[in-house]
Structure formats: C-alpha cells, structure tokens
Design a protein around this motif. Structure first.
Motif, PDB file in Angstrom:
ATOM      1  N   ALA A 199      -6.424   9.360  -0.970  1.00  0.00           N
ATOM      2  CA  ALA A 199      -5.456   8.688  -1.837  1.00  0.00           C
ATOM      3  C   ALA A 199      -4.274   8.155  -1.021  1.00  0.00           C
ATOM      4  CB  ALA A 199      -4.970   9.655  -2.918  1.00  0.00           C
ATOM      5  N   MET A 200      -3.779   8.940  -0.054  1.00  0.00           N
ATOM      6  CA  MET A 200      -2.691   8.469   0.812  1.00  0.00           C
ATOM      7  C   MET A 200      -3.118   7.218   1.576  1.00  0.00           C
ATOM      8  SD  MET A 200      -1.233  11.955   2.538  1.00  0.00           S
ATOM      9  CE  MET A 200      -0.466  13.266   1.582  1.00  0.00           C
ATOM     10  N   LEU A 201      -4.318   7.285   2.154  1.00  0.00           N
ATOM     11  CA  LEU A 201      -4.782   6.161   2.973  1.00  0.00           C
ATOM     12  C   LEU A 201      -5.078   4.934   2.117  1.00  0.00           C
ATOM     13  CD1 LEU A 201      -7.100   8.127   5.426  1.00  0.00           C
ATOM     14  CD2 LEU A 201      -4.779   7.287   5.818  1.00  0.00           C
ATOM     15  N   ALA A 202      -5.522   5.145   0.859  1.00  0.00           N
ATOM     16  CA  ALA A 202      -5.746   4.008  -0.031  1.00  0.00           C
ATOM     17  C   ALA A 202      -4.430   3.315  -0.374  1.00  0.00           C
ATOM     18  CB  ALA A 202      -6.458   4.482  -1.302  1.00  0.00           C
ATOM     19  N   LYS A 203      -3.356   4.097  -0.528  1.00  0.00           N
ATOM     20  CA  LYS A 203      -2.039   3.494  -0.773  1.00  0.00           C
ATOM     21  C   LYS A 203      -1.588   2.692   0.447  1.00  0.00           C
ATOM     22  CE  LYS A 203      -0.411   7.071  -3.972  1.00  0.00           C
ATOM     23  NZ  LYS A 203       0.571   8.176  -4.159  1.00  0.00           N
ATOM     24  N   ARG A 204      -1.780   3.256   1.620  1.00  0.00           N
ATOM     25  CA  ARG A 204      -1.441   2.510   2.848  1.00  0.00           C
ATOM     26  C   ARG A 204      -2.202   1.192   2.889  1.00  0.00           C
ATOM     27  NH1 ARG A 204       0.395   4.752   7.738  1.00  0.00           N
ATOM     28  NH2 ARG A 204      -1.136   3.459   8.786  1.00  0.00           N
ATOM     29  N   TYR A 205      -3.498   1.264   2.601  1.00  0.00           N
ATOM     30  CA  TYR A 205      -4.345   0.069   2.657  1.00  0.00           C
ATOM     31  C   TYR A 205      -3.898  -0.970   1.620  1.00  0.00           C
ATOM     32  CZ  TYR A 205      -8.388  -2.769   1.396  1.00  0.00           C
ATOM     33  OH  TYR A 205      -9.204  -3.810   1.081  1.00  0.00           O
ATOM     34  N   ALA A 206      -3.588  -0.510   0.413  1.00  0.00           N
ATOM     35  CA  ALA A 206      -3.217  -1.447  -0.654  1.00  0.00           C
ATOM     36  C   ALA A 206      -1.943  -2.196  -0.309  1.00  0.00           C
ATOM     37  CB  ALA A 206      -3.055  -0.691  -1.981  1.00  0.00           C
ATOM     38  N   ILE A 207      -0.949  -1.499   0.234  1.00  0.00           N
ATOM     39  CA  ILE A 207       0.324  -2.151   0.569  1.00  0.00           C
ATOM     40  C   ILE A 207       0.161  -3.039   1.801  1.00  0.00           C
ATOM     41  CG2 ILE A 207       2.706  -1.765   1.266  1.00  0.00           C
ATOM     42  CD1 ILE A 207       2.098  -1.098  -1.658  1.00  0.00           C
ATOM     43  N   GLU A 208      -0.501  -2.522   2.816  1.00  0.00           N
ATOM     44  CA  GLU A 208      -0.576  -3.259   4.082  1.00  0.00           C
ATOM     45  C   GLU A 208      -1.483  -4.484   3.989  1.00  0.00           C
ATOM     46  OE1 GLU A 208      -1.450  -2.427   8.844  1.00  0.00           O
ATOM     47  OE2 GLU A 208      -1.863  -0.864   7.352  1.00  0.00           O
ATOM     48  N   PHE A 209      -2.629  -4.359   3.314  1.00  0.00           N
ATOM     49  CA  PHE A 209      -3.613  -5.436   3.350  1.00  0.00           C
ATOM     50  C   PHE A 209      -3.695  -6.224   2.043  1.00  0.00           C
ATOM     51  CE2 PHE A 209      -5.070  -2.352   6.528  1.00  0.00           C
ATOM     52  CZ  PHE A 209      -5.035  -3.162   7.646  1.00  0.00           C
ATOM     53  N   LEU A 210      -3.731  -5.549   0.885  1.00  0.00           N
ATOM     54  CA  LEU A 210      -3.813  -6.300  -0.367  1.00  0.00           C
ATOM     55  C   LEU A 210      -2.523  -7.062  -0.637  1.00  0.00           C
ATOM     56  CD1 LEU A 210      -5.695  -3.817  -2.744  1.00  0.00           C
ATOM     57  CD2 LEU A 210      -6.603  -5.801  -1.522  1.00  0.00           C
ATOM     58  N   VAL A 211      -1.397  -6.325  -0.649  1.00  0.00           N
ATOM     59  CA  VAL A 211      -0.120  -7.012  -0.869  1.00  0.00           C
ATOM     60  C   VAL A 211       0.186  -7.940   0.301  1.00  0.00           C
ATOM     61  CG1 VAL A 211       2.349  -6.672  -1.239  1.00  0.00           C
ATOM     62  CG2 VAL A 211       0.715  -5.083  -2.263  1.00  0.00           C
ATOM     63  N   GLY A 212      -0.119  -7.510   1.514  1.00  0.00           N
ATOM     64  CA  GLY A 212       0.140  -8.347   2.682  1.00  0.00           C
ATOM     65  C   GLY A 212      -0.655  -9.632   2.695  1.00  0.00           C
ATOM     66  N   SER A 213      -1.832  -9.639   2.054  1.00  0.00           N
ATOM     67  CA  SER A 213      -2.652 -10.853   2.003  1.00  0.00           C
ATOM     68  C   SER A 213      -2.193 -11.806   0.914  1.00  0.00           C
ATOM     69  CB  SER A 213      -4.118 -10.480   1.763  1.00  0.00           C
ATOM     70  OG  SER A 213      -4.603  -9.654   2.815  1.00  0.00           O
ATOM     71  N   LEU A 214      -1.551 -11.286  -0.130  1.00  0.00           N
ATOM     72  CA  LEU A 214      -1.180 -12.111  -1.273  1.00  0.00           C
ATOM     73  C   LEU A 214       0.267 -12.579  -1.248  1.00  0.00           C
ATOM     74  CD1 LEU A 214      -3.005 -10.054  -4.058  1.00  0.00           C
ATOM     75  CD2 LEU A 214      -3.818 -12.128  -2.901  1.00  0.00           C
ATOM     76  N   PHE A 218       4.915 -10.926   3.882  1.00  0.00           N
ATOM     77  CA  PHE A 218       5.106  -9.494   3.631  1.00  0.00           C
ATOM     78  C   PHE A 218       4.588  -8.657   4.799  1.00  0.00           C
ATOM     79  CE2 PHE A 218       3.746  -5.359   2.054  1.00  0.00           C
ATOM     80  CZ  PHE A 218       4.904  -4.925   1.430  1.00  0.00           C
ATOM     81  N   ARG A 219       3.515  -9.097   5.433  1.00  0.00           N
ATOM     82  CA  ARG A 219       2.968  -8.333   6.561  1.00  0.00           C
ATOM     83  C   ARG A 219       3.996  -8.188   7.674  1.00  0.00           C
ATOM     84  NH1 ARG A 219      -2.649  -8.121   7.250  1.00  0.00           N
ATOM     85  NH2 ARG A 219      -2.161  -6.924   9.117  1.00  0.00           N
ATOM     86  N   TYR A 220       4.771  -9.250   7.922  1.00  0.00           N
ATOM     87  CA  TYR A 220       5.784  -9.184   8.981  1.00  0.00           C
ATOM     88  C   TYR A 220       6.906  -8.216   8.589  1.00  0.00           C
ATOM     89  CZ  TYR A 220       3.426 -13.416  10.576  1.00  0.00           C
ATOM     90  OH  TYR A 220       2.473 -14.323  11.002  1.00  0.00           O
ATOM     91  N   LEU A 221       7.359  -8.323   7.334  1.00  0.00           N
ATOM     92  CA  LEU A 221       8.414  -7.412   6.877  1.00  0.00           C
ATOM     93  C   LEU A 221       7.938  -5.970   6.921  1.00  0.00           C
ATOM     94  CD1 LEU A 221      11.201  -6.956   5.574  1.00  0.00           C
ATOM     95  CD2 LEU A 221      10.111  -7.292   3.341  1.00  0.00           C
ATOM     96  N   ASP A 222       6.714  -5.739   6.503  1.00  0.00           N
ATOM     97  CA  ASP A 222       6.148  -4.392   6.492  1.00  0.00           C
ATOM     98  C   ASP A 222       6.094  -3.812   7.902  1.00  0.00           C
ATOM     99  OD1 ASP A 222       4.782  -2.068   5.749  1.00  0.00           O
ATOM    100  OD2 ASP A 222       2.833  -3.036   5.941  1.00  0.00           O
ATOM    101  N   GLY A 223       5.603  -4.597   8.842  1.00  0.00           N
ATOM    102  CA  GLY A 223       5.467  -4.086  10.202  1.00  0.00           C
ATOM    103  C   GLY A 223       6.792  -3.896  10.921  1.00  0.00           C
ATOM    104  N   LEU A 224       7.753  -4.781  10.656  1.00  0.00           N
ATOM    105  CA  LEU A 224       9.049  -4.696  11.340  1.00  0.00           C
ATOM    106  C   LEU A 224       9.982  -3.661  10.716  1.00  0.00           C
ATOM    107  CD1 LEU A 224       9.752  -8.494  11.910  1.00  0.00           C
ATOM    108  CD2 LEU A 224       9.011  -6.830  13.610  1.00  0.00           C
ATOM    109  N   TRP A 225       9.641  -3.179   9.539  1.00  0.00           N
ATOM    110  CA  TRP A 225      10.529  -2.241   8.843  1.00  0.00           C
ATOM    111  C   TRP A 225      10.801  -0.989   9.675  1.00  0.00           C
ATOM    112  CZ3 TRP A 225      12.902  -3.435   4.293  1.00  0.00           C
ATOM    113  CH2 TRP A 225      13.627  -2.408   3.681  1.00  0.00           C
ATOM    114  N   GLN A 226       9.837  -0.576  10.480  1.00  0.00           N
ATOM    115  CA  GLN A 226       9.989   0.651  11.276  1.00  0.00           C
ATOM    116  C   GLN A 226      11.090   0.531  12.324  1.00  0.00           C
ATOM    117  OE1 GLN A 226       6.674   1.099  14.250  1.00  0.00           O
ATOM    118  NE2 GLN A 226       5.886  -0.679  13.157  1.00  0.00           N
TER     119      GLN A 226
END
Length: 250
Positions: A199-214, A218-226
């Motif tokens: 379930a944790m990894l599915a949430k990671r996948y949904a935010i990183e790839f599903l939201v990031g693709s649509l 968002f992918r850049y913001l997600d990756g640079l947030w760290q």
C-alpha cells in the motif's frame, strides 16, 4: 702708537690656547660606571617556571592563531538513525531505472509501431485514385491515424503497468530497484517500527507516475522537493506514502 692685535685670517689656526685650566675637565661621574653598577638584577631572562599563565596558550583542537577549523555539519539521519540518501544519489538511481524501463518499452512497442504503420500506409497506397493520385482520406484516417492513436494510448497504459511492477513489486522485496542497488540506497518506512507494505509503494507510484504523467511539471516539483524538505529530505511521493530513502552500507 701700538696697534691692537688682528684676528687670524679665515682658515688659519688660531694661537695655541694650551690645556684648559684645572677644574674644567669632564664633569665627574660621566666616565665608566663604578664596579657593581650594571643592569639592575631581575631584568634578564625570567627565572624557571615563569612561562605564560595557564589557560592562555592554544586550546586543544584549535590552531595557535585565527579561527577554529571548519567542521562540516553532521549528516541528516532518518528517524531510525540511518543516513539519508542525498539528492545526487537518488537522481542517478532514477536515471538508471528510467533507462532500463525505456529500453523495455522500446523492445515491446517499437516492432508493433512499425507493423501498424506499414499496414496503414499500405492500405492508404492501395486506396489511391489513379486519376488524381490522391489517397482516400477515410482510408488514411482509419488505416494510419487511428491505429497510431490507439497504439499510443496502449503504449501509455503499457508503460504504467511496467512501471507499477518495477516500482511496487520489485521494491516490496527489498526496498530497492536496480538503480537503487547500484547507488546503495533503499526505501524504508519513516516509522522505524513499521514494515514496507504494498500500500505504501502503491501510494508512491500513484503520486510519482500517475499524477506526474497527467499534471505538467509535477514530476520536477516532486523530485526537487527533497532539496528543501527538512529534516528527512522527502519528495512529495515520500510524504504521501510515509517513506524515506536511506543509504545502505556497501
């Protein structure tokens, strides 16, 4: 009548004056000092044991002059005390994984794309009117444009499925993909007492790839947030899933 004596011409020595009268020598006391009148005692080198007072010398760990040496800040740690993965390591791991996944997708999709394109172009050529030399637009639409559009949609879904298995089913085994193993980093729960779940990894996948693709960018913001997230250097998909990425010993 006698003449007064004339002064001697300039440059000539005057008459011999003789020695000074008695009592007109150098005043007494300006000759060599009497015995025992050297420098007063105590102004030579200090007696033994009279060095600088304690506490005024260089302190241990500091140079004799100037500022203390630079001490790098301590490494960022996870709640369990493990060192966190840095931005460069996570970026290189993502590049390695991206190259692997792109290669898999190309091996599967490229032959299908070539077959669909050649069949569609063949149908369009066969529908060409010999009198005008123009292909039938409906045949071009149904034989070339529509199949390629459906192929792109199928390719998008195929990419999501491949990315799911790679980033969920592979991570559930050890918390590492091939890229993360190469860079010696691992995904773990932020709660030290928890275990990594699907379930944790599915949430990671949904935010990183599903939201990031649509969502654009968002992918850049997600990756640079760290880069500015404190204290655990999490990306957005880490925060949603409750995970952190740590370094592992070689």
């Amino acid at each position: 009548m006698t003449q007064p004596p004339q002064p001697p011409p300039p440059g000539s020595a005057g008459p011999d004056q003789g020695p000074p009268p008695p009592g007109y020598g150098p005043p007494p006391g300006y000759g060599p000092p009497p015995p025992g009148y050297g420098p007063p005692p105590g102004y030579g080198p200090p007696p033994p044991g009279y060095g600088p007072p304690p506490g005024y010398g260089p302190q241990p760990g500091y140079p004799a002059y100037g500022y203390p040496p630079y001490q790098p800040p301590p490494p960022a740690l996870s709640p369990a005390g493990a060192p966190l993965a840095d931005f460069g390591g996570r970026l290189l791991a993502a590049i390695i994984d991206g190259c692997i996944l792109t290669g898999i997708v190309l091996v599967i999709a490229l032959p299908i794309f070539v077959i669909v394109l050649l069949n569609g172009l063949g149908d369009a050529i066969d529908s060409t009117d010999p009198a005008t030399g123009e292909a039938d637009p409906s045949v071009f639409f149904s034989g070339v444009f529509l199949p390629i559009l459906l192929l792109e949609l199928g390719l998008f879904l195929l990419v999501l499925v491949i990315y799911y298995f790679y980033n969920v089913e592979m991570l559930i085994r050890s918390g590492q993909t091939i890229g993360k193993k190469a860079l010696k980093i691992r995904v773990v729960p932020i709660d030290p007492s928890a275990t990594l779940t699907r379930a944790m990894l599915a949430k990671r996948y949904a935010i990183e790839f599903l939201v990031g693709s649509l969502v654009p960018f968002f992918r850049y913001l997600d990756g640079l947030w760290q880069l500015w997230d404190k204290p655990y250097q999490q990306t957005l998909h880490d925060k949603v899933a409750g995970t952190v990425v740590i370094k592992v010993s070689p």
